[in-house]
Design a protein around this motif. Structure first.
Motif, PDB file in Angstrom:
ATOM      1  N   ASP A   1      43.093  45.318  30.851  1.00  0.00           N
ATOM      2  CA  ASP A   1      44.084  46.362  31.063  1.00  0.00           C
ATOM      3  C   ASP A   1      43.784  47.152  32.333  1.00  0.00           C
ATOM      4  OD1 ASP A   1      41.990  48.097  30.414  1.00  0.00           O
ATOM      5  OD2 ASP A   1      42.700  48.442  28.372  1.00  0.00           O
ATOM      6  N   GLU A   2      44.645  48.119  32.622  1.00  0.00           N
ATOM      7  CA  GLU A   2      44.527  48.855  33.879  1.00  0.00           C
ATOM      8  C   GLU A   2      43.254  49.691  33.944  1.00  0.00           C
ATOM      9  OE1 GLU A   2      47.954  51.056  35.022  1.00  0.00           O
ATOM     10  OE2 GLU A   2      49.183  49.263  35.341  1.00  0.00           O
ATOM     11  N   ALA A   3      42.835  50.233  32.823  1.00  0.00           N
ATOM     12  CA  ALA A   3      41.616  51.042  32.835  1.00  0.00           C
ATOM     13  C   ALA A   3      40.409  50.198  33.219  1.00  0.00           C
ATOM     14  CB  ALA A   3      41.405  51.688  31.468  1.00  0.00           C
ATOM     15  N   GLU A   4      40.313  48.997  32.625  1.00  0.00           N
ATOM     16  CA  GLU A   4      39.194  48.129  32.966  1.00  0.00           C
ATOM     17  C   GLU A   4      39.330  47.597  34.386  1.00  0.00           C
ATOM     18  OE1 GLU A   4      36.704  44.350  31.134  1.00  0.00           O
ATOM     19  OE2 GLU A   4      38.002  45.552  29.835  1.00  0.00           O
ATOM     20  N   SER A   5      40.556  47.310  34.800  1.00  0.00           N
ATOM     21  CA  SER A   5      40.769  46.836  36.161  1.00  0.00           C
ATOM     22  C   SER A   5      40.322  47.882  37.170  1.00  0.00           C
ATOM     23  CB  SER A   5      42.244  46.493  36.377  1.00  0.00           C
ATOM     24  OG  SER A   5      42.460  45.986  37.673  1.00  0.00           O
ATOM     25  N   LEU A   6      40.623  49.132  36.906  1.00  0.00           N
ATOM     26  CA  LEU A   6      40.222  50.196  37.827  1.00  0.00           C
ATOM     27  C   LEU A   6      38.706  50.290  37.932  1.00  0.00           C
ATOM     28  CD1 LEU A   6      41.524  52.315  39.647  1.00  0.00           C
ATOM     29  CD2 LEU A   6      41.449  53.919  37.737  1.00  0.00           C
ATOM     30  N   ALA A   7      38.021  50.081  36.822  1.00  0.00           N
ATOM     31  CA  ALA A   7      36.553  50.089  36.860  1.00  0.00           C
ATOM     32  C   ALA A   7      36.029  48.922  37.697  1.00  0.00           C
ATOM     33  CB  ALA A   7      36.007  50.012  35.438  1.00  0.00           C
ATOM     34  N   VAL A   8      36.691  47.763  37.589  1.00  0.00           N
ATOM     35  CA  VAL A   8      36.304  46.617  38.411  1.00  0.00           C
ATOM     36  C   VAL A   8      36.515  46.926  39.888  1.00  0.00           C
ATOM     37  CG1 VAL A   8      36.824  44.212  38.977  1.00  0.00           C
ATOM     38  CG2 VAL A   8      36.737  44.937  36.579  1.00  0.00           C
ATOM     39  N   VAL A   9      37.621  47.583  40.208  1.00  0.00           N
ATOM     40  CA  VAL A   9      37.898  47.931  41.606  1.00  0.00           C
ATOM     41  C   VAL A   9      36.806  48.836  42.167  1.00  0.00           C
ATOM     42  CG1 VAL A   9      39.500  49.086  43.171  1.00  0.00           C
ATOM     43  CG2 VAL A   9      40.384  47.616  41.351  1.00  0.00           C
TER      44      VAL A   9
ATOM     45  N   LEU B   1      43.190  40.706  42.549  1.00  0.00           N
ATOM     46  CA  LEU B   1      42.839  41.149  41.205  1.00  0.00           C
ATOM     47  C   LEU B   1      44.082  41.559  40.429  1.00  0.00           C
ATOM     48  CD1 LEU B   1      40.266  41.877  39.429  1.00  0.00           C
ATOM     49  CD2 LEU B   1      40.646  44.237  40.189  1.00  0.00           C
ATOM     50  N   ASN B   2      44.093  41.225  39.145  1.00  0.00           N
ATOM     51  CA  ASN B   2      45.155  41.706  38.271  1.00  0.00           C
ATOM     52  C   ASN B   2      45.013  43.204  38.019  1.00  0.00           C
ATOM     53  OD1 ASN B   2      46.438  39.267  37.889  1.00  0.00           O
ATOM     54  ND2 ASN B   2      45.788  39.007  35.772  1.00  0.00           N
ATOM     55  N   SER B   3      46.122  43.925  38.096  1.00  0.00           N
ATOM     56  CA  SER B   3      46.135  45.291  37.588  1.00  0.00           C
ATOM     57  C   SER B   3      46.004  45.264  36.076  1.00  0.00           C
ATOM     58  CB  SER B   3      47.432  45.993  37.996  1.00  0.00           C
ATOM     59  OG  SER B   3      48.557  45.297  37.470  1.00  0.00           O
ATOM     60  N   ALA B   4      46.546  44.217  35.471  1.00  0.00           N
ATOM     61  CA  ALA B   4      46.438  43.956  34.036  1.00  0.00           C
ATOM     62  C   ALA B   4      46.932  42.540  33.818  1.00  0.00           C
ATOM     63  CB  ALA B   4      47.275  44.944  33.224  1.00  0.00           C
TER      64      ALA B   4
ATOM     65  N   GLU C   1      31.045  45.610  31.636  1.00  0.00           N
ATOM     66  CA  GLU C   1      30.116  45.443  32.750  1.00  0.00           C
ATOM     67  C   GLU C   1      29.662  43.985  32.870  1.00  0.00           C
ATOM     68  OE1 GLU C   1      30.477  49.509  31.548  1.00  0.00           O
ATOM     69  OE2 GLU C   1      29.860  47.757  30.370  1.00  0.00           O
ATOM     70  N   LYS C   2      29.380  43.357  31.752  1.00  0.00           N
ATOM     71  CA  LYS C   2      28.941  41.961  31.782  1.00  0.00           C
ATOM     72  C   LYS C   2      30.096  41.018  32.092  1.00  0.00           C
ATOM     73  CE  LYS C   2      24.991  42.558  28.664  1.00  0.00           C
ATOM     74  NZ  LYS C   2      24.410  42.165  27.342  1.00  0.00           N
ATOM     75  N   ARG C   3      31.300  41.358  31.651  1.00  0.00           N
ATOM     76  CA  ARG C   3      32.450  40.496  31.952  1.00  0.00           C
ATOM     77  C   ARG C   3      32.762  40.478  33.451  1.00  0.00           C
ATOM     78  NH1 ARG C   3      34.614  42.707  27.143  1.00  0.00           N
ATOM     79  NH2 ARG C   3      35.967  44.139  28.309  1.00  0.00           N
ATOM     80  N   ARG C   4      32.471  41.582  34.130  1.00  0.00           N
ATOM     81  CA  ARG C   4      32.772  41.611  35.563  1.00  0.00           C
ATOM     82  C   ARG C   4      31.624  41.053  36.405  1.00  0.00           C
ATOM     83  NH1 ARG C   4      32.034  48.018  35.464  1.00  0.00           N
ATOM     84  NH2 ARG C   4      33.694  47.700  33.943  1.00  0.00           N
ATOM     85  N   ARG C   5      30.513  40.714  35.774  1.00  0.00           N
ATOM     86  CA  ARG C   5      29.348  40.238  36.524  1.00  0.00           C
ATOM     87  C   ARG C   5      29.681  38.984  37.331  1.00  0.00           C
ATOM     88  NH1 ARG C   5      23.781  37.452  34.233  1.00  0.00           N
ATOM     89  NH2 ARG C   5      22.940  36.961  36.299  1.00  0.00           N
ATOM     90  N   PHE C   6      30.433  38.046  36.744  1.00  0.00           N
ATOM     91  CA  PHE C   6      30.734  36.803  37.453  1.00  0.00           C
ATOM     92  C   PHE C   6      31.434  37.089  38.771  1.00  0.00           C
ATOM     93  CE2 PHE C   6      33.722  33.262  38.303  1.00  0.00           C
ATOM     94  CZ  PHE C   6      32.795  32.265  38.550  1.00  0.00           C
ATOM     95  N   LEU C   7      32.454  37.920  38.749  1.00  0.00           N
ATOM     96  CA  LEU C   7      33.170  38.255  39.976  1.00  0.00           C
ATOM     97  C   LEU C   7      32.242  38.901  40.992  1.00  0.00           C
ATOM     98  CD1 LEU C   7      35.579  38.733  41.819  1.00  0.00           C
ATOM     99  CD2 LEU C   7      36.187  40.718  40.398  1.00  0.00           C
TER     100      LEU C   7
ATOM    101  N   ALA D   1      33.731  48.855  41.279  1.00  0.00           N
ATOM    102  CA  ALA D   1      32.559  48.001  41.497  1.00  0.00           C
ATOM    103  C   ALA D   1      32.728  47.149  42.751  1.00  0.00           C
ATOM    104  CB  ALA D   1      32.325  47.113  40.281  1.00  0.00           C
ATOM    105  N   LEU D   2      33.930  46.654  42.992  1.00  0.00           N
ATOM    106  CA  LEU D   2      34.197  45.855  44.187  1.00  0.00           C
ATOM    107  C   LEU D   2      34.071  46.703  45.454  1.00  0.00           C
ATOM    108  CD1 LEU D   2      37.263  43.773  42.944  1.00  0.00           C
ATOM    109  CD2 LEU D   2      34.971  42.893  43.429  1.00  0.00           C
ATOM    110  N   ALA D   3      34.561  47.917  45.389  1.00  0.00           N
ATOM    111  CA  ALA D   3      34.439  48.816  46.544  1.00  0.00           C
ATOM    112  C   ALA D   3      32.972  49.080  46.867  1.00  0.00           C
ATOM    113  CB  ALA D   3      35.178  50.121  46.270  1.00  0.00           C
ATOM    114  N   ALA D   4      32.163  49.210  45.831  1.00  0.00           N
ATOM    115  CA  ALA D   4      30.732  49.430  46.044  1.00  0.00           C
ATOM    116  C   ALA D   4      30.062  48.225  46.689  1.00  0.00           C
ATOM    117  CB  ALA D   4      30.058  49.762  44.711  1.00  0.00           C
ATOM    118  N   GLU D   5      30.638  47.036  46.490  1.00  0.00           N
ATOM    119  CA  GLU D   5      30.110  45.815  47.113  1.00  0.00           C
ATOM    120  C   GLU D   5      30.553  45.678  48.564  1.00  0.00           C
ATOM    121  OE1 GLU D   5      27.922  43.710  45.891  1.00  0.00           O
ATOM    122  OE2 GLU D   5      27.805  44.791  43.988  1.00  0.00           O
TER     123      GLU D   5
END
Length: 414
Positions: free
Chosen positions: A239-247, A228-231, A201-207, A249-253
């Motif tokens: 990895d893909e699991a973390e990338s999907l979580a980022v996606v 965004l990288n898929s991995a 969660e904190k690593r994706r904060r910058f984006l 979060a981006l959709a929510a934005e």
């Protein structure tokens, strides 16, 4: 001779969440051109290159790397936008791109630690972790302070405001390929334990802060996209699991488009020459289509673009027709066949002839790929036609003579 593929899925317009419409489903993906002036303004060579692409047939044109800080450029010849000083030049560039009916978006980027020593001996990054496997091409970075991170976020917003006021239709935030956003996302390069790292969660904060700042700067009517990288295809990395979580979060934005890619310069999956790509993936043409399909299953309303590997009208129509993606990104084909999108759309062509150029030696494969397509862009910027049959050695020689050895592994910003 035209195939019987239904091309209506390629020619159909696409309306984005913000209400803007792209005239068709083919996009020119970002390619790092290396053609800016000495002062990092766009200049006449970039306009000449994009004039060659303006009537190519794509419904969307995304520029190559436009950096947000002239102290941090990823490669020689990057355009930099920090303020309004080049507003007229940017306006002329935007006008050239849109003259053929394509939407024009600027890809905004910060290289972080991916700066060759010849350009900076003191790069910055989330943590003081050097780029692996690059034989000292990059200097070891120092970790950004919290205040510096907030400054970089503001720089993305300023650049977005400037380019859209100059006439560009939208922006894309480069969050892939090992640049700064990607560095923040990866546990290999982000070892912070403060508010900017330590957990996914904190690593994706910058984006997310960049997306919010850009949206505030351009308003609700301007498309904001993220690449965004898929991995990153590195053990223990993003990895893909973390990338999907980022996606999610981006959709929510409320982003308007997600472009899916993958890899870094240490593992260049985006070039199609990395051994991590399975033969079955290559046969599907789109290297990252499987991940895009996962995203579509969980976020059906988020517009998706995939770049990397598409070559045939059949492969493009299948990907679009299945509903897995909404836009096909084309990069390298346009450097060799600048008119191929229009020919694919109207039936004059069934495929691009571009294929990865392999030597069997991994690092040489990357080198050959990077220089081959870069030099084709330089030729068009000089008013010449591409030279697809030119021996690769000539391209490597010209590239080295122009940019030097330190930046040889960096020429890919799509």
């Amino acid at each position: 001779m035209s195939t019987t593929v239904d091309r209506s899925v390629l020619t159909a317009p696409l309306t984005l969440p913000n209400g803007s419409t792209l005239p068709n489903r083919l996009a020119k993906a970002a390619l790092s051109e290396g053609l800016a002036g000495r002062d990092h303004s766009p200049g006449s060579r970039l306009r000449r290159l994009y004039a060659r692409w303006a009537h190519s047939g794509t419904g969307l044109t995304i520029t190559g790397n436009v950096m947000v800080d002239r102290r941090a450029i990823g490669e020689p010849g990057n355009v930099v936008v920090e303020d309004d000083r080049d507003a007229a030049d940017l306006a002329a560039w935007a006008q050239v791109i849109t003259s053929g009916g394509s939407a024009a978006w600027v890809q905004l980027n910060h290289p972080g630690r991916q700066v060759p020593r010849s350009l900076s001996a003191h790069p910055v990054a989330p943590s003081d972790v050097a780029v692996p496997g690059t034989a000292g091409v990059f200097a070891e970075p120092r970790a950004l302070t919290s205040a510096e991170i907030e400054d970089v976020v503001a720089r993305f917003a300023t650049a977005a405001r400037v380019v859209t006021q100059a006439g560009f239709d939208g922006v894309q935030i480069h969050g892939a390929h090992g640049y700064l956003v990607s560095q923040f996302l990866s546990p290999l390069s982000n070892r912070r334990t403060d508010a900017w790292g330590g957990t996914p969660e904190k690593r994706r904060r910058f984006l997310l802060e960049v997306v919010r700042a850009v949206r505030a700067a351009v308003g609700p009517d301007v498309p904001v996209s993220v690449k965004l990288n898929s991995a990153d295809f590195q053990k223990g990395g993003f990895d893909e699991a973390e990338s999907l979580a980022v996606v999610h979060a981006l959709a929510a934005e409320g982003i308007d488009l997600l472009e899916v890619s993958g890899g870094t310069y240490a593992s260049a999956a985006m070039l199609g020459v990395d051994p991590s790509l399975k033969d079955s993936t290559r046969r599907r043409e789109a290297y990252f289509l499987a991940f895009a399909e996962q995203v579509r299953a969980e976020l059906p309303d988020l517009p998706l673009m995939v770049t990397g590997g598409f070559r045939t009208v059949e492969g493009m129509a299948d990907a679009l027709g299945d509903g897995g993606i909404d836009l096909v990104g084309l990069g390298r084909p346009l450097t060799v066949e600048p008119d191929v999108p229009g020919r694919l759309l109207d039936g004059r062509a069934d495929a691009s002839t571009v294929r990865p150029r392999r030597s069997g030696i991994r690092m040489l494969d990357n080198l050959t790929e990077l220089t081959y397509y870069t030099v084709q862009m330089w030729r068009m910027a000089d008013g010449k036609e591409p030279a697809p049959d030119r021996h690769a050695l000539f391209n490597v020689t010209r590239y080295l003579a122009t940019n030097g050895r330190d930046s040889i592994r960096l020429r890919r910003g799509h």
